[in-house]
Scaffold this motif. Structure first.
Motif, short mmCIF file in Angstrom:
data_model
loop_
_atom_site.label_atom_id
_atom_site.label_comp_id
_atom_site.label_asym_id
_atom_site.label_seq_id
_atom_site.Cartn_x
_atom_site.Cartn_y
_atom_site.Cartn_z
N THR A 105 39.97 33.78 44.53
CA THR A 105 39.17 34.49 45.52
C THR A 105 39.20 33.66 46.79
O THR A 105 39.84 32.60 46.86
N SER A 106 38.48 34.11 47.81
CA SER A 106 38.47 33.36 49.07
C SER A 106 37.88 31.98 48.90
O SER A 106 38.27 31.04 49.60
N ASP A 107 36.95 31.83 47.96
CA ASP A 107 36.28 30.53 47.80
C ASP A 107 36.18 30.07 46.37
O ASP A 107 35.30 29.27 46.03
N GLY A 108 37.08 30.56 45.51
CA GLY A 108 36.98 30.12 44.12
C GLY A 108 37.92 30.86 43.19
O GLY A 108 39.05 31.21 43.56
N LEU A 109 37.44 31.09 41.96
CA LEU A 109 38.26 31.69 40.91
C LEU A 109 37.48 32.77 40.17
O LEU A 109 36.27 32.64 39.95
N ARG A 110 38.20 33.81 39.75
CA ARG A 110 37.67 34.80 38.81
C ARG A 110 38.49 34.68 37.54
O ARG A 110 39.73 34.77 37.57
N ILE A 111 37.81 34.46 36.41
CA ILE A 111 38.50 34.18 35.15
C ILE A 111 38.08 35.23 34.12
O ILE A 111 36.92 35.30 33.73
N ARG A 112 39.06 36.04 33.73
CA ARG A 112 38.82 37.07 32.71
C ARG A 112 39.51 36.60 31.42
O ARG A 112 40.74 36.59 31.34
N PRO A 113 38.75 36.20 30.44
CA PRO A 113 39.35 35.62 29.22
C PRO A 113 40.24 36.61 28.48
O PRO A 113 39.96 37.81 28.44
N ARG A 114 41.32 36.09 27.95
CA ARG A 114 42.14 36.82 27.01
C ARG A 114 42.86 35.79 26.15
O ARG A 114 42.89 34.61 26.50
#
Length: 456
Positions: A383-392
């Motif tokens: 993202t603009s200032d970090g992370l989006r983590i969708r587990p799989r």
């Protein structure tokens, strides 16, 4: 992320066959050790650092100070603490201040504290001091320190890069006074000026004029340590102006400092308890501290564990479940790689915010985490200032570290739950956590130098 990963020998990250149950003695804090070395070097009398961290970053700081004429004598206890104990726990360093000398050359490696804390001190040297380092150090921001020192009266030659390599032409003193800086890319810009300020003729008034300031706990650590050696410091927290810090000119006192365990380096071991549903105790966890790693007590509890602080230390216990989290890590950005590793193993989505400045750390940590976790089958987006983590579900593979110690320990955490993870250049952990692999295998009940067998 910079350049291609360095392909060195791969370390098979141990897979945990069951819940961990261990006590792990973590080495001393890098942040406290390097601040303590600088303050002791500027003091009016000798001082001691006991249980300092002995790692690449701290040895670079010590050698840099020695190049400037500071005496640092090392003593080592013959006592050992057995498996799971930290290297260096019996050491003490005696720091003997002297007139700072030039000409000198300082190798900063890729240590942010060395490249930022020593140029202000070098302005007090009697002669030119050249600073150089690893190729990555040339890409890390230093303009805040350089521009501020020039405004305070220093002469610096950096070919207008705002980065290394550079030469500080020390004149034996610096006027000091008020200065405005943009420290939004690194709180170390503020700490760098504050640490040497008591020796400036007028002290210093540092005013941050940029966007949000990251890693505020590290500035609080700097202020607390300055006050310990007798400096007079005014801060926003003490009723002063927002984003303004003042240090008055004064002599600094030699002290006997016992270095706290590095709580950020405790992170992978606490994470091991969380992801395996086990239990890990970290001895000597302080009741009160300015270290950012103390935030792990709250963050990892929210992600599914529980903790108890007793005379024995901090004991963290996993519940057998790992939960996603939505969290602003702006003040504790160095914890992001380890939290991302845990989040990749969680039951639900995580959003890590407030850490755009990690793109300028040892590597671009956001890009590196995204690339390496996704290479194991993950679903991470920047993202603009970090992370989006969708587990799989993840699978084995090579996890590249880009000469970044926290990428290496993050990979080890994933390897506990994912069979077949190979960590490239795990030796980079020596930057702040020497002996990591032995501590890790001892936590898992294996002899040093061995890893648990893979699943059939």
């Amino acid at each position: 992320m910079t350049g291609n990963p360095v392909h060195t020998a791969h370390w098979p990250a141990p897979f945990a066959s069951g819940p961990v149950d261990a006590t792990v003695t973590v080495p001393g804090s890098k942040s406290v050790t390097n601040r303590g070395l600088v303050l002791a070097a500027l003091s009016s009398e000798p001082g001691w650092l006991r249980r300092p961290l002995r790692s690449r970053d701290t040895l670079l700081m010590a050698e840099g100070l020695r190049a400037l004429g500071v005496g640092i004598e090392e003593t080592v206890s013959s006592t050992t603490s057995g498996p799971g104990s930290a290297p260096g726990s019996g050491e003490a360093w005696r720091v003997i201040p002297s007139g700072l000398q030039g000409p000198a050359t300082v190798d900063v490696g890729n240590a942010g504290t060395v490249m930022r804390f020593l140029p202000p001190l070098a302005t007090l040297a009697d002669g030119p001091v050249r600073f150089d380092g690893d190729p990555r150090s040339y890409e890390r921001p230093l303009h805040g320190v350089i521009d501020a020192l020039r405004a305070l009266g220093a002469r610096i030659d950096d070919d207008n890069r705002g980065a290394l390599p550079l030469t500080v032409f020390g004149g034996g003193a610096l006027d000091g006074g008020p200065v405005e800086i943009d420290a939004s890319s690194s709180s170390q810009f503020v700490s760098a000026l504050l640490l040497s300020a008591a020796r400036f003729n007028q002290g210093v008034e540092v005013r941050h004029i940029g966007d949000s300031l990251p890693s505020l706990p590290h500035i609080r650590m700097t202020v607390d340590m300055l006050r310990t050696v007798g400096a007079q410091v005014d801060t926003p927290e003490a009723g002063g102006e927002p984003n303004v810090w003042r240090v008055k000119p004064s002599a600094l006192l030699g002290r006997d400092l016992v270095v706290e365990p590095d709580l950020s380096n405790a992170q992978p071991f606490l994470a091991a308890a969380l992801v395996t549903g086990g239990r890990v105790t970290i001895p000597d966890w302080p009741e009160r501290t300015t270290q950012p790693g103390d935030a792990l007590r709250h963050i990892f509890t929210e992600m599914g564990g529980s903790c108890e602080l007793t005379d024995a230390g901090l004991t963290f216990t996993g519940s057998g479940r790992v939960l996603g989290i939505d969290v602003d890590l702006g003040e504790v950005g160095e914890l992001t790689p380890g939290i991302a590793a845990v989040a990749a193993l969680a039951e639900s989505e995580s959003v890590l915010r407030g850490v755009a400045h990690l793109r300028l750390h040892e590597t671009d940590r956001l890009a590196a985490l995204t690339k390496e976790i996704n290479a194991l089958g993950g679903n991470v987006t920047e993202t603009s200032d970090g992370l989006r983590i969708r587990p799989r579900p993840l699978h084995g593979g090579v996890f590249h570290t880009y000469d970044d110690h926290r990428l290496a320990t993050a990979a080890a955490v994933i390897g506990l739950a994912v069979d077949g993870v190979e960590v490239e250049n795990v030796g980079t952990t020596a930057k702040t956590l020497p002996g990591f692999t032995d501590l890790w295998t001892a936590m898992l009940g294996e002899p040093a130098g061995r890893v648990p067998a893979r699943r059939a």
